[in-house]
Scaffold this motif. Structure first.
Motif, PDB file in Angstrom:
ATOM      1  N   LYS A  62      56.045  29.299  43.054  1.00 11.28           N
ATOM      2  CA  LYS A  62      57.640  29.482  42.587  1.00 11.28           C
ATOM      3  C   LYS A  62      57.890  28.442  41.411  1.00 11.28           C
ATOM      4  O   LYS A  62      57.627  27.208  41.314  1.00 11.28           O
ATOM      5  N   GLY A  63      58.501  29.106  40.562  1.00  8.50           N
ATOM      6  CA  GLY A  63      59.082  28.216  39.224  1.00  8.50           C
ATOM      7  C   GLY A  63      57.979  27.909  38.165  1.00  8.50           C
ATOM      8  O   GLY A  63      58.162  27.503  37.195  1.00  8.50           O
ATOM      9  N   ALA A  64      57.042  28.571  38.558  1.00  5.10           N
ATOM     10  CA  ALA A  64      55.652  28.666  37.596  1.00  5.10           C
ATOM     11  C   ALA A  64      56.164  29.297  36.159  1.00  5.10           C
ATOM     12  O   ALA A  64      56.723  30.184  36.269  1.00  5.10           O
ATOM     13  N   GLY A  65      55.600  28.875  34.924  1.00  5.75           N
ATOM     14  CA  GLY A  65      55.864  29.523  33.687  1.00  5.75           C
ATOM     15  C   GLY A  65      54.899  28.996  32.866  1.00  5.75           C
ATOM     16  O   GLY A  65      53.957  27.976  32.966  1.00  5.75           O
ATOM     17  N   PRO A  66      54.899  29.423  31.697  1.00  5.88           N
ATOM     18  CA  PRO A  66      53.966  29.252  30.415  1.00  5.88           C
ATOM     19  C   PRO A  66      53.888  27.683  30.220  1.00  5.88           C
ATOM     20  O   PRO A  66      52.790  27.183  29.819  1.00  5.88           O
ATOM     21  N   GLN A  67      55.138  26.926  30.153  1.00  2.00           N
ATOM     22  CA  GLN A  67      55.031  25.564  30.035  1.00  2.00           C
ATOM     23  C   GLN A  67      55.137  24.879  30.986  1.00  2.00           C
ATOM     24  O   GLN A  67      55.189  23.555  31.271  1.00  2.00           O
ATOM     25  N   ASN A  68      54.899  25.306  32.177  1.00  2.00           N
ATOM     26  CA  ASN A  68      55.006  24.798  33.766  1.00  2.00           C
ATOM     27  C   ASN A  68      54.098  25.207  34.521  1.00  2.00           C
ATOM     28  O   ASN A  68      54.563  25.993  35.518  1.00  2.00           O
ATOM     29  N   PRO A  69      52.698  25.410  34.180  1.00  2.00           N
ATOM     30  CA  PRO A  69      51.873  26.207  35.386  1.00  2.00           C
ATOM     31  C   PRO A  69      51.760  25.364  36.613  1.00  2.00           C
ATOM     32  O   PRO A  69      51.831  24.087  36.466  1.00  2.00           O
ATOM     33  N   ARG A  70      51.418  26.436  37.699  1.00  2.00           N
ATOM     34  CA  ARG A  70      51.041  25.545  38.814  1.00  2.00           C
ATOM     35  C   ARG A  70      49.566  25.529  38.917  1.00  2.00           C
ATOM     36  O   ARG A  70      48.884  26.674  38.818  1.00  2.00           O
ATOM     37  N   ILE A  71      48.928  24.236  39.190  1.00  2.00           N
ATOM     38  CA  ILE A  71      47.441  24.521  39.528  1.00  2.00           C
ATOM     39  C   ILE A  71      47.378  24.187  40.812  1.00  2.00           C
ATOM     40  O   ILE A  71      47.642  23.695  41.598  1.00  2.00           O
ATOM     41  N   LEU A  72      46.304  25.535  41.095  1.00  2.00           N
ATOM     42  CA  LEU A  72      45.715  25.699  42.409  1.00  2.00           C
ATOM     43  C   LEU A  72      44.125  25.336  42.468  1.00  2.00           C
ATOM     44  O   LEU A  72      43.316  25.650  41.607  1.00  2.00           O
ATOM     45  N   LYS A  73      43.697  24.973  43.595  1.00  2.00           N
ATOM     46  CA  LYS A  73      42.189  24.730  44.071  1.00  2.00           C
ATOM     47  C   LYS A  73      41.713  26.354  44.245  1.00  2.00           C
ATOM     48  O   LYS A  73      42.142  27.249  45.089  1.00  2.00           O
ATOM     49  N   VAL A  74      40.556  26.535  43.612  1.00  2.00           N
ATOM     50  CA  VAL A  74      39.945  28.168  43.775  1.00  2.00           C
ATOM     51  C   VAL A  74      38.717  27.857  44.930  1.00  2.00           C
ATOM     52  O   VAL A  74      37.821  26.919  44.828  1.00  2.00           O
ATOM     53  N   ILE A  75      38.993  28.518  46.152  1.00  2.00           N
ATOM     54  CA  ILE A  75      37.814  28.290  46.937  1.00  2.00           C
ATOM     55  C   ILE A  75      37.149  29.457  47.535  1.00  2.00           C
ATOM     56  O   ILE A  75      36.096  29.057  48.411  1.00  2.00           O
ATOM     57  N   ASP A  76      37.207  30.604  46.788  1.00  2.00           N
ATOM     58  CA  ASP A  76      36.310  31.421  47.077  1.00  2.00           C
ATOM     59  C   ASP A  76      36.588  32.758  46.102  1.00  2.00           C
ATOM     60  O   ASP A  76      37.384  32.662  45.211  1.00  2.00           O
ATOM     61  N   TYR A  77      35.480  33.801  46.220  1.00  2.00           N
ATOM     62  CA  TYR A  77      35.523  34.709  45.441  1.00  2.00           C
ATOM     63  C   TYR A  77      35.282  36.104  46.199  1.00  2.00           C
ATOM     64  O   TYR A  77      34.249  36.195  46.722  1.00  2.00           O
ATOM     65  N   ILE A  78      36.040  37.017  45.930  1.00  2.00           N
ATOM     66  CA  ILE A  78      35.703  38.101  46.620  1.00  2.00           C
ATOM     67  C   ILE A  78      35.711  39.467  45.889  1.00  2.00           C
ATOM     68  O   ILE A  78      36.598  39.619  44.799  1.00  2.00           O
ATOM     69  N   VAL A  79      34.707  40.484  46.015  1.00  2.00           N
ATOM     70  CA  VAL A  79      34.417  41.523  45.002  1.00  2.00           C
ATOM     71  C   VAL A  79      34.715  42.708  46.141  1.00  2.00           C
ATOM     72  O   VAL A  79      34.860  42.679  47.213  1.00  2.00           O
ATOM     73  N   ALA A  80      34.846  43.771  45.284  1.00  2.00           N
ATOM     74  CA  ALA A  80      35.473  45.031  45.893  1.00  2.00           C
ATOM     75  C   ALA A  80      34.331  45.444  46.964  1.00  2.00           C
ATOM     76  O   ALA A  80      32.987  45.309  46.450  1.00  2.00           O
ATOM     77  N   GLY A 132      45.224  27.569  36.571  1.00  2.00           N
ATOM     78  CA  GLY A 132      46.608  27.194  36.350  1.00  2.00           C
ATOM     79  C   GLY A 132      47.215  28.704  36.276  1.00  2.00           C
ATOM     80  O   GLY A 132      46.774  29.455  35.795  1.00  2.00           O
ATOM     81  N   VAL A 133      48.516  28.778  36.994  1.00  2.00           N
ATOM     82  CA  VAL A 133      49.253  29.998  37.142  1.00  2.00           C
ATOM     83  C   VAL A 133      50.430  29.864  36.194  1.00  2.00           C
ATOM     84  O   VAL A 133      51.328  28.850  36.489  1.00  2.00           O
ATOM     85  N   PHE A 134      50.551  30.800  35.281  1.00  2.00           N
ATOM     86  CA  PHE A 134      51.987  30.638  34.379  1.00  2.00           C
ATOM     87  C   PHE A 134      52.976  31.654  34.725  1.00  2.00           C
ATOM     88  O   PHE A 134      53.857  31.574  33.951  1.00  2.00           O
ATOM     89  N   THR A 135      52.985  32.008  36.167  1.00  2.00           N
ATOM     90  CA  THR A 135      53.978  33.270  36.468  1.00  2.00           C
ATOM     91  C   THR A 135      54.168  33.106  38.123  1.00  2.00           C
ATOM     92  O   THR A 135      53.353  32.513  38.597  1.00  2.00           O
ATOM     93  N   GLU A 136      55.563  33.365  38.274  1.00  2.00           N
ATOM     94  CA  GLU A 136      55.585  33.399  39.692  1.00  2.00           C
ATOM     95  C   GLU A 136      55.768  34.851  40.032  1.00  2.00           C
ATOM     96  O   GLU A 136      55.962  35.606  39.501  1.00  2.00           O
ATOM     97  N   GLU A 137      55.472  35.173  41.265  1.00  2.00           N
ATOM     98  CA  GLU A 137      55.349  36.671  42.075  1.00  2.00           C
ATOM     99  C   GLU A 137      56.175  36.458  43.304  1.00  2.00           C
ATOM    100  O   GLU A 137      56.122  35.518  43.919  1.00  2.00           O
ATOM    101  N   LEU A 138      56.652  37.620  43.651  1.00  2.00           N
ATOM    102  CA  LEU A 138      57.198  38.043  44.909  1.00  2.00           C
ATOM    103  C   LEU A 138      56.233  38.223  46.277  1.00  2.00           C
ATOM    104  O   LEU A 138      54.831  38.407  45.852  1.00  2.00           O
TER     105      LEU A 138
END
Length: 423
Positions: A62-80, A132-138
């Motif tokens: 929430k509130g993330a943007g190009p100048q204000n990324p949210r940094i998250l820890k990546v814990i897994d990888y899932i393929v189809a 780093g995530v540059f956008t917010e989503e619903l």
């Protein structure tokens, strides 16, 4: 001599849809469903990602943007085709591919293009340790919910629907390998005349090759029927009877030749002896000689259901035109279909057409679209024996019985023999 509409009504009132068969999914293309199709599963079976990206919690970006990324820890990888192994907790994300099931705890997916993945070093597990995530989503963004397309128990396809590639895809998505459909009619095709020669044989003087059988067989295939070529009957009653007897287990008998007024036009005479003739002339040009009736079928000395018979003229064009007008609708009704009309358009005619004998004319034309209007011109010779005029045509311009002359620039209805977006 009866009208085209009366002839078609008499034919269709005698024709009924055929029985049911079970077919493999691909083999059912073009046939009519004989059952309602319900789903045994949810489609998709699980919540899954609608794009390549990262599954995470909407609250964490929430509130993330190009100048204000949210940094998250990546814990897994899932393929189809894979399965999640870890739950998304606050501050974490899972790298995910399109179609892969979303992990517990994630409530949205962000696409790669809205992250800084390309600038992140990749760990031994082939994923970055952080993103780093540059956008917010619903909440729910880019996630396809289980059962979003089809819910278990849904009525998905109804009886009577024509099976197209899209219906095959829908049934495949539910795991259906077979389906019950109205079966395709077996159409026996018999040409008559001493002048006919089989393909591949030397052509003696005064003889012609048997083209009618093959043009009609091709039309049968195109409309979804199964052609059975009976062969050629000579101009003797015994030969005609013998060949007809070979077709008695078909669903429909189509003959060419032998229905006019000549000394050797025997088909209608045989019909009268072995069954009944409902009519044998129609107010159409080409194609006035058209016999319709039924052949009696006897098994164990008992008369069983009659074999419907359509006797077409021997002239090659008359034969093909009458197929489009009368045989095609009969085949479609046998298959359980209900729309028998050919696609049609209104076109400006670019030639004059005479109609001096009070029949409905079906003129072979080439239809072209110029700007926002359709135009049609004759293919040349309108002789009922000039088959190349059918090969050149993509439509049949209809001149009503009460119109003695069509002038250049008049507007006519055209039945389209071939219909494509290029026209």
């Amino acid at each position: 001599m009866i009208s085209v509409e009366t002839a078609l009504d008499k034919i269709l009132s005698s024709i009924k849809p055929l029985g049911v068969e079970e077919k493999g999914l691909l083999e059912s293309l073009g046939q009519v469903l004989a059952e309602d199709v319900y789903s045994d599963i949810n489609v998709p079976p699980k919540d899954n990602s609608a794009l390549d990206g990262y599954a995470l919690r909407a609250a964490d970006i929430k509130g993330a943007g190009p100048q204000n990324p949210r940094i998250l820890k990546v814990i897994d990888y899932i393929v189809a085709g894979g399965n999640p192994h870890k739950r998304v907790e606050p501050g974490t994300a899972v790298r995910i591919m399109t179609g892969a099931p979303t992990p517990e705890g994630a409530d949205c997916v962000v696409g790669f293009e809205d992250t800084d993945e390309t600038s992140r070093p990749v760990s031994d597990s082939k994923i970055p340790s952080e993103i780093g995530v540059f956008t917010e989503e619903l909440n729910g963004a880019n996630i396809r919910k289980a059962g979003e397309s089809i819910k278990k128990g849904d009525l998905v396809l109804t009886k009577g629907k024509i099976i197209r590639p899209s219906e095959i895809g829908v049934m495949a998505s539910m795991g259906r390998a077979k389906v019950k459909v109205i079966r395709r009619p077996v159409v026996a095709i018999l040409s008559t005349g001493d002048e006919l020669t089989n393909l591949g044989e030397p052509l003696a003087e005064g003889k012609i090759y048997n083209s009618n059988t093959y043009s009609i067989a091709a039309q049968v295939i195109r409309e979804g029927g199964i052609p059975r070529i009976v062969g050629i009957a000579l101009d003797t009653e015994a030969s005609v009877v013998a060949k007809i007897n070979q077709a008695l287990d078909a669903d429909l008998l189509v003959t060419t030749g032998g229905v006019s007024m000549g000394d050797y036009d025997l088909v209608k005479d045989v019909l009268a002896k072995q069954g009944e003739i409902v009519f044998w002339k129609v107010r159409a040009k080409p194609g006035k000689p058209l016999a319709f009736g039924a052949i009696r079928r006897v098994r164990d000395d008992k008369v069983v259901q009659d074999l419907p018979h359509l006797g077409l003229a021997g002239n090659t064009v008359s034969c093909m035109v009458n197929f489009e007008l009368f045989v095609r609708p009969a085949i479609l009704k046998m298959m359980g279909k209900t729309n028998f009309d050919k696609p049609s358009i209104d076109a400006v005619i670019e030639d004059s057409i005479k109609n001096n004998d009070g029949r409905r004319v079906f003129a072979r034309v080439v239809v072209e679209k110029k700007e926002d209007r359709y135009y049609a011109h004759l293919t040349g010779s309108q002789s009922s024996g000039d088959l190349t005029s059918m090969s050149s045509a993509n439509g049949l311009a209809v001149v009503p019985e009460d119109n003695p002359k069509v002038s250049k620039g008049d507007l006519l209805k055209v039945l389209m023999l071939d219909w494509s977006q290029d026209i």
